[in-house]
Design an enzyme around this catalytic site. Structure first.
Site, mmCIF file in Angstrom:
data_model
loop_
_atom_site.group_PDB
_atom_site.id
_atom_site.type_symbol
_atom_site.label_atom_id
_atom_site.label_comp_id
_atom_site.label_asym_id
_atom_site.label_seq_id
_atom_site.Cartn_x
_atom_site.Cartn_y
_atom_site.Cartn_z
ATOM 1 N N ASP A 47 4.274 -0.768 1.098
ATOM 2 C CA ASP A 47 4.925 0.904 0.679
ATOM 3 C C ASP A 47 3.717 2.116 1.116
ATOM 4 O O ASP A 47 2.636 1.873 1.494
ATOM 5 C CB ASP A 47 5.032 0.495 -1.142
ATOM 6 C CG ASP A 47 5.922 0.015 -1.490
ATOM 7 O OD1 ASP A 47 7.308 0.116 -1.295
ATOM 8 O OD2 ASP A 47 5.631 -0.694 -2.288
ATOM 9 N N TYR A 75 -3.065 -10.518 -3.039
ATOM 10 C CA TYR A 75 -3.424 -8.626 -3.165
ATOM 11 C C TYR A 75 -4.832 -8.272 -4.408
ATOM 12 O O TYR A 75 -4.982 -8.983 -4.957
ATOM 13 C CB TYR A 75 -2.217 -8.423 -3.361
ATOM 14 C CG TYR A 75 -0.880 -8.056 -2.810
ATOM 15 C CD1 TYR A 75 -0.206 -7.019 -2.448
ATOM 16 C CD2 TYR A 75 0.415 -9.416 -3.341
ATOM 17 C CE1 TYR A 75 0.770 -7.198 -1.647
ATOM 18 C CE2 TYR A 75 1.595 -9.372 -2.036
ATOM 19 C CZ TYR A 75 1.770 -8.360 -1.520
ATOM 20 O OH TYR A 75 2.745 -8.802 -1.238
ATOM 21 N N ASP A 89 4.454 3.208 -9.069
ATOM 22 C CA ASP A 89 3.475 3.668 -8.014
ATOM 23 C C ASP A 89 3.208 5.460 -7.495
ATOM 24 O O ASP A 89 4.226 6.096 -8.713
ATOM 25 C CB ASP A 89 3.687 3.587 -6.508
ATOM 26 C CG ASP A 89 4.726 3.817 -6.055
ATOM 27 O OD1 ASP A 89 4.705 5.265 -6.098
ATOM 28 O OD2 ASP A 89 5.563 3.177 -4.719
ATOM 29 N N ARG A 188 3.609 -3.888 -8.224
ATOM 30 C CA ARG A 188 4.164 -2.727 -9.025
ATOM 31 C C ARG A 188 4.706 -3.440 -10.357
ATOM 32 O O ARG A 188 4.075 -2.711 -11.852
ATOM 33 C CB ARG A 188 5.059 -2.174 -8.361
ATOM 34 C CG ARG A 188 4.159 -1.177 -7.364
ATOM 35 C CD ARG A 188 5.413 -0.370 -6.892
ATOM 36 N NE ARG A 188 6.343 -0.717 -5.462
ATOM 37 C CZ ARG A 188 7.826 -0.540 -5.381
ATOM 38 N NH1 ARG A 188 8.187 0.573 -5.762
ATOM 39 N NH2 ARG A 188 8.096 -1.359 -4.380
#
Length: 613
Positions: A47, A75, A89, A188
């Site tokens: 993203d 991550y 987000d 997310r």
């Protein structure tokens, strides 16, 4: 391996560090222009608010996208509790608020979200529903949720917490987490679900992809431009609300293409096999293949996807084995001038075939290969029973040591192309570092002997290497006798009673004295304009500090444009034009720009050749 950048159709794997505030698509645009190709694909979108590793496949290797996409990933993320946005987000609108979770509740939740879990992807995501992106459908209000699917969390840990005292209890405001997960996992969604488990809400305010399978962010082009990843940096980024200036180094991109190795092929689900020499000839020409065209094929299954390699370990493409027959997937032509990094050497990725046959080498910066280097090149290339290689540096060592350095005469790409045309079989490029600078001369040559099969070395009589230049001609001869390689040392070449050197050529360029520079280079001084970032729809670009330019002023030049991207075999376009050089930029005269062929712009300029005055 480094890039196959001088080939017409580059193929390889590029590790690219995407920066915040740009899309994955924009990152691909930068790669396409650096490599002069439209054949580029990535193996998993990040993203725009996120940064981190994009594994980019170039050329024919785009066919491997689904195989790389299937790799597990790691991550880091920063979760902000108390508010949920519609995008999950920081780019979205707040749609829910709730109390902060207690530290105890958060700790219990972290333990709960490992192993197989059912996860609903975010509404605003790249997931496709009935052939359409979920984000597009969500914008139209056509979907309210996406069905859950199984994903796997291998590891979920907490790196840092920021807490607040609420009602006498310690509650979590921000959490910095580390996640190792399977394909298809959305961090997310994980942040959302962790909050729900704690009877709270949240959204992700920062995300960084650290690895994709065996590929790591720390090895990616542009990694040095990424900020420290922490709760403080994430919060400050949100408060500042400033977009990051995109940093793109085309030279780094060009020198950083990686090959498919046996290990990567196996991770992708292929069975690695090697072609025989006769089989390679048939394979390149697309002829029918038989079992005896491959080495040790009897060890494979009758039905298998084969990753094919030439006998020098270069990746050749994919073939499907179907019982006794073979079906071509795609073919990657052999590279007649492979380029290796120093890491390839010390980590054992230099081809066994080269090492066993033995190599003849010359070592140096070779900034603007010139007539002073000809004797070295001749001595190496005349070694009939050895493979011929050049060991050089990504930048001139003089430029690394001097603050007032005017810039290299040639780019790395130009240098390697000149060596290829001379007839060298391969190059080793060293990205000079403090650790490398501390290496002793003996250790350096032992690496070259043990890992590269060094049998012959040609150098100038003033050559030095090793820690603080400890190893000169006398010491290198002694090292050669100990390690088993022959040496040859050449005298300096003179031009008008001066020793020919890159420094002398650079002085001529800085004096606008292009004729003696041409005599020593044996070619016109040519500036690598393919590395410039030309302003959109304009004919000006910021000058690079790493490449030398003549003094400020106007110059008559020949401009070489790249050919039609739809037909890369076409010859380049060459035009006589005029440019201005200033302290900060290069400007092409607007009236001359009209000479460009239709649909061409300054972005297609590959080389600027300065004519003698």
């Amino acid at each position: 391996m480094l890039s196959e950048m001088m080939r017409t159709n580059p193929s390889g794997i590029l590790l690219y560090a995407k920066q915040q505030d740009i899309t994955s698509f924009t990152s691909l645009w930068a790669v396409k222009h650096a490599l002069h190709t439209t054949k580029v694909g990535h193996t998993g979108t990040l993203d725009s608010f996120a940064d981190g590793l994009l594994v980019v496949l170039v050329g024919k290797l785009t066919r491997l996208v689904p195989h790389i996409t299937a790799f597990d990933k790691t991550y880091e993320g920063v979760i902000a509790f108390g508010e949920e946005t519609d995008t999950l987000d920081p780019t979205g609108d707040v749609i829910k608020t709730a109390h902060l979770p207690t530290v105890e509740a958060f700790t219990e939740a972290i333990a709960h979200f490992t192993g197989d879990i059912m996860q609903a992807p975010p509404l605003f995501s790249a997931v496709h529903i009935d052939g359409k992106r979920a984000s597009d459908l969500a914008l139209k209000g056509a979907i309210q949720e996406i069905p859950k699917r199984k994903v796997h969390i291998f590891e979920l840990s907490v790196k840092e917490l920021k807490s607040e005292i609420v009602g006498g209890k310690e509650c979590v405001k921000y959490a910095h987490i580390f996640v190792c997960c399977s394909k298809g996992t959305y961090i997310r969604s994980l942040a959302r679900d962790i909050a729900y488990y704690c009877n709270s809400v949240s959204h992700l305010i920062a995300l960084r992809r650290l690895s994709v399978g065996p590929f790591e962010l720390k090895n990616a082009v542009g990694f040095e431009y990424l900020n420290e990843f922490s709760i403080n940096s994430a919060v400050n980024k949100i408060k500042q609300a400033e977009k990051t200036e995109i940093q793109v180094d085309k030279a780094k991109i060009q020198m950083s293409l990686l090959p498919v190795t046996e290990k990567i092929a196996q991770l992708c689900g292929f069975t690695p096999v090697f072609l025989t020499k006769k089989g390679a000839e048939k394979y390149i020409n697309g002829n029918r293949l038989f079992t005896n065209d491959f080495e040790s094929l009897e060890k494979t299954n009758d039905t298998a996807s084969l990753a094919v390699f030439y006998d020098n370990a270069q990746f050749a493409g994919v073939v499907e084995r179907e019982n006794r027959g073979f079906k071509y997937g795609f073919v990657v032509p052999p590279n007649d001038f492979p380029v290796f990094s120093w890491s390839d050497v010390v980590e054992g990725r230099f081809p066994k075939y080269y090492r066993e046959k033995g190599t003849a080498l010359t070592i140096g910066s070779f900034d603007g290969p010139h007539i002073g280097h000809e004797a070295l090149f001749y001595d190496v290339l005349s070694q009939e029973n050895l493979l011929h290689g050049v060991v050089t540096f990504s930048r001139s060592l003089r430029g690394l040591k001097s603050e007032n350095y005017a810039g290299d005469i040639v780019s790395l790409g130009q240098k390697l192309e000149l060596c290829r045309k001379k007839g060298f079989n391969f190059a080793i490029v060293i990205d000079f570092s403090a650790d490398f600078g501390r290496m002793r001369g003996y250790d350096f040559f032992k690496y070259l002997v043990d890992f590269c099969g060094l049998r012959f070395l040609a150098e100038g009589n003033d050559f030095h290497c090793g820690y603080r230049g400890e190893s000169g001609m006398t010491e290198i001869k002694e090292i050669g006798a100990q390690l088993g390689f022959d040496t040859s040392f050449s005298q300096s070449i003179m031009y008008k009673e001066q020793r020919v050197s890159s420094s002398l050529i650079r002085e001529c360029i800085l004096k606008r004295d292009f004729l003696p520079a041409k005599m020593m280079l044996q070619r016109d001084f040519s500036y690598d304009a393919s590395l410039l970032d030309w302003e959109k729809d304009e004919y000006r670009a910021k000058r690079r500090n790493d490449l030398v330019l003549p003094p400020n002023g106007s110059y008559n030049v020949r401009v070489i444009l790249s050919g039609d991207e739809g037909n890369e075999q076409k010859s380049p376009y060459i035009y006589r034009m005029a440019i201005d050089v200033t302290d900060s930029e290069i400007v092409l005269h607007t009236e001359d720009a009209e000479k460009f062929p239709k649909k061409k712009s300054a972005r297609y300029i590959q080389t600027i050749i300065f004519d003698k005055e």
